[in-house]
Scaffold this active site. Structure first.
Site, mmCIF file in Angstrom:
data_model
loop_
_atom_site.group_PDB
_atom_site.id
_atom_site.type_symbol
_atom_site.label_atom_id
_atom_site.label_comp_id
_atom_site.label_asym_id
_atom_site.label_seq_id
_atom_site.Cartn_x
_atom_site.Cartn_y
_atom_site.Cartn_z
ATOM 1 N N LYS A 1 4.752 36.948 11.653
ATOM 2 C CA LYS A 1 5.877 37.691 11.070
ATOM 3 C C LYS A 1 5.839 39.156 11.482
ATOM 4 C CE LYS A 1 5.662 35.885 6.777
ATOM 5 N NZ LYS A 1 5.977 35.689 5.353
ATOM 6 N N GLU B 1 5.723 34.661 1.342
ATOM 7 C CA GLU B 1 5.702 36.076 0.994
ATOM 8 C C GLU B 1 7.024 36.671 1.503
ATOM 9 O OE1 GLU B 1 2.422 38.350 2.554
ATOM 10 O OE2 GLU B 1 3.293 40.215 1.824
ATOM 11 N N ARG C 1 -1.601 24.738 11.222
ATOM 12 C CA ARG C 1 -0.289 25.365 11.318
ATOM 13 C C ARG C 1 0.404 24.924 12.607
ATOM 14 N NH1 ARG C 1 -1.035 30.335 9.751
ATOM 15 N NH2 ARG C 1 0.835 31.281 10.583
HETATM 16 P P1 ATP Z 1 1.756 36.349 6.731
HETATM 17 O O1 ATP Z 1 0.766 35.827 5.703
HETATM 18 O O2 ATP Z 1 1.170 36.877 7.983
HETATM 19 O O3 ATP Z 1 2.807 37.235 6.165
HETATM 20 P P2 ATP Z 1 2.596 33.611 6.878
HETATM 21 O O4 ATP Z 1 3.212 33.008 8.076
HETATM 22 O O5 ATP Z 1 1.320 33.097 6.337
HETATM 23 O O6 ATP Z 1 2.541 35.112 7.263
HETATM 24 P P3 ATP Z 1 3.764 33.158 4.292
HETATM 25 O O7 ATP Z 1 5.052 33.662 3.775
HETATM 26 O O8 ATP Z 1 2.518 33.517 3.576
HETATM 27 O O9 ATP Z 1 3.684 33.656 5.764
HETATM 28 O O10 ATP Z 1 3.853 31.591 4.476
HETATM 29 C C1 ATP Z 1 4.362 30.722 3.494
HETATM 30 C C2 ATP Z 1 3.794 29.355 3.695
HETATM 31 O O11 ATP Z 1 4.123 28.849 4.980
HETATM 32 C C3 ATP Z 1 2.284 29.374 3.588
HETATM 33 O O12 ATP Z 1 1.860 28.282 2.819
HETATM 34 C C4 ATP Z 1 1.828 29.231 5.009
HETATM 35 O O13 ATP Z 1 0.598 28.592 5.085
HETATM 36 C C5 ATP Z 1 2.953 28.413 5.641
HETATM 37 N N1 ATP Z 1 3.052 28.685 7.074
HETATM 38 C C6 ATP Z 1 3.180 29.883 7.663
HETATM 39 N N2 ATP Z 1 3.186 29.770 9.014
HETATM 40 C C7 ATP Z 1 3.050 28.451 9.283
HETATM 41 C C8 ATP Z 1 2.986 27.681 10.492
HETATM 42 N N3 ATP Z 1 3.046 28.258 11.698
HETATM 43 N N4 ATP Z 1 2.849 26.346 10.391
HETATM 44 C C9 ATP Z 1 2.802 25.767 9.179
HETATM 45 N N5 ATP Z 1 2.861 26.418 8.017
HETATM 46 C C10 ATP Z 1 2.990 27.753 8.047
HETATM 47 MG MG MG Z 2 0.551 34.096 4.284
#
Ligand code: ATP
Ligand code: MG
Length: 561
Positions: A272, A36, A262
């Protein structure tokens, strides 16, 4: 990196892929990385990138980059650009497969109408609070909304009026009509469209209703022909909804959602929202501050893409949450830098060393190999003269047992130069040593003696007259607490390690006058450093990437002994 050939360690996702390929369920592996664009990528995303693009590489499949841009109030073009730069820097390529969920807005809208027409979605006017109370809890079922039994025609009309902007934000939402008594809360008639009168960074003001993540994600996957939709564990409870939506729609395929744990890292925050707060509240210099766990921060600090990929390979992929120790990441960085960084000399905490028997106006150019074990890297010349800078902690006036560095009467080697023997030192009125006096042995040029005389200490140094002033930024963990994510009700300002950044004015050898930002070196005996973009011509700024040895591991070992 477009074609992976080396066989990676197996994991449960690879096992699923292997089975799907051999059963003929999958012809070609097709994954996606779906960020995102509401912030910069961090090291947790690196894990997901290495997993998604890595799987595609290893199975000769393909991986898309897709921006999940359905929440216009938090998303920006700056993040879209930064994310692409970071994925590329990590060594991965999406070729021509760059997608945006917003490209599917019209198609998503049509699918929503399809649900309505088939009696699988309805417009609901409950407000947020009522919605929560109707939803029930983990132990109690929810209650049906009073708007649940509207006819498809009525719903279609209302939904079209939502799109036309007839209702205010919050006046109504479109909900999937599933089951208010499902044990899985996500299945209790979740909202799939909401009104948001917000400008979108790509579609402008075309829309005032936006699809929710759960509705968008599965359909985007299906439209792109994704075979394995890999996401983090918190989406496990969303999987029934993912499958329900795809089952109700005439989509081209039905991808398989697979969840993995994760990455969590000690001393590191990965939310984030909190990273944005660090930037906005000014606790760090920006998203690419070298203390940030962002890919941009790590790049600026001097981490290599190879070391991040190696780290992601070593931590593996599992189904259960765990926390990785930061020193493992630093170990991977150190290993890679050790193999690839030229060695140069810099003095970070300088004290003057005067060679009293060296001619006043003489300057010698000495040959200094960049890496003694690999002559192919060549050498540079370093000037040597009567007055030098050495590290303050390389001298002790009391000369204790087993002290092999400078002390009164003690002989040491100045690397690439000569043996010198300390004769004397000068103190200021406060009693601090401010200058050290030594004599050199001209017969030891290059740092070797012909008479078999051995010294145990070898010091780095720079010639005072030719030395280049440099700013050196020494980093420590940004947070004091090993698990900052679990700290509650403490403002960020109080969680930050006050010593996370220490700036020192150093003297470095003149060969470093012209280095470009991003250039990586080892400063002999003090660590690995990377030239910062803040550098000016003739006045470099260095970031300490990582120390030479894992001081943390030593401390741990002592504590456990
Ligand atoms: P948010 O949804 O709170 O904005 P997010 O960390 O989920 O934050 P995204 O941009 O949705 O951010 O993440 C993109 C991809 O990275 C998703 O598939 C998510 O599952 C993966 N991802 C995010 N954080 C982690 C992590 N700490 N370890 C592994 N994969 C991650
Ligand atoms: Mg997310």
């Amino acid at each position: 990196m477009t074609e992976g050939t080396d066989k990676k360690t197996s994991n449960f996702i690879r096992n699923i892929v292997d089975q799907d390929l051999s059963a003929g369920k999958t012809q070609q592996v097709h994954t996606r990385f779906p960020p995102e664009p509401n912030g910069y990528l961090h090291v947790g995303h690196a894990k997901s990138i290495c997993l998604n693009f890595g799987l595609a590489n290893d199975y000769r499949g393909i991986c898309n980059l897709r921006f999940d841009d359905t929440n216009p109030s938090k998303e920006e073009q700056e993040y879209v650009d930064a994310i692409q730069a970071d994925v590329k820097w990590l060594g991965f390529d999406w070729d021509d497969r760059l997608f945006f969920a917003s490209d599917y807005f019209e198609q998503l809208y049509q699918y929503a109408e399809h649900l309505i027409v088939n009696g699988n979605a309805y417009v609901c006017h409950l407000d947020g609070e009522q919605m929560r109370s109707y939803r029930g809890t983990l132990t109690e079922p929810g209650k049906n909304s009073p708007y649940r039994d509207r006819t498809p025609d009525e719903n279609l009309d209302l939904f079209r009026r939502m799109r036309a902007g007839e209702f205010e934000e919050g006046a109504c939402v479109l909900r999937a009509k599933i089951d208010m008594s499902s044990p899985i809360i996500q299945m209790r008639d979740p909202a799939i469209y909401r009104i948001k009168k917000v400008h979108h960074h790509r579609t402008g003001d075309d829309w005032c209703i936006y699809p929710m993540y759960d509705f968008t994600h599965c359909i985007s996957d299906a439209l792109e022909g994704i075979t394995h939709s890999i996401c983090t564990l918190e989406f496990e409870n969303h999987r029934p909804l993912y499958d329900w939506i795809l089952d109700k729609l005439p989509v081209p395929c039905h991808p398989q959602q697979i969840e993995f744990a994760r990455l969590n890292l000690t001393h590191t925050l990965m939310s984030k929202r909190k990273l944005l707060a660090l930037v906005e509240e000014g606790h760090v210099a920006g998203w690419d501050d070298p203390r940030m766990p962002t890919i941009a921060g790590m790049r600026r600090r001097g981490y290599t893409p190879e070391s991040l990929r190696e780290f992601c390979e070593r931590i593996g992929v599992a189904k259960a949450d765990s926390t990785v120790d930061l020193p493992l990441l630093e170990f991977c960085v150190r290993e890679d830098l050790n193999a690839h960084s030229p060695r140069v000399m810099a003095v970070l905490d300088p004290i003057k060393l005067v060679i009293t028997n060296y001619p006043e106006d003489q300057v010698e150019e000495l040959d200094a190999a960049y890496f003694q074990d690999n002559k192919a890297w060549g050498s540079r010349s370093v000037p040597f003269s009567r007055e030098l800078w050495i590290e303050r902690d390389d001298f002790r006036e009391d000369n204790p047992k087993k002290w092999f560095r400078l002390a009164p009467g003690q002989e040491v080697r100045l690397k690439f130069a000569y043996y010198v023997t300390c004769q004397d030192f000068v103190k200021n009125e406060a009693g601090d040593v401010v200058e050290i006096h030594a004599t050199y042995d001209p017969a030891t040029r290059g740092g070797w003696s012909n008479d078999g005389r051995k010294v145990k200490g070898t010091l780095h140094w720079v010639s005072a007259a030719q030395a280049l002033a440099a700013e050196v930024r020494l980093y420590d963990t940004l947070f004091l607490d090993p698990n900052p994510g679990s700290v509650k009700d403490v403002p960020l300002s109080e969680m930050i390690n006050p010593d996370s950044l220490r700036v020192v004015q150093a003297w470095v050898e003149p060969s470093l006058a012209e280095v470009e930002a991003g250039h990586r070196v080892q400063f002999e005996r003090t660590g690995y450093f990377c030239v910062d973009p803040d550098s000016k011509r003739g006045r470099p700024v260095f970031n300490r990437t990582v120390t030479l040895k894992d001081s943390w591991a030593k401390i741990e070992a002592k504590l456990n002994a």
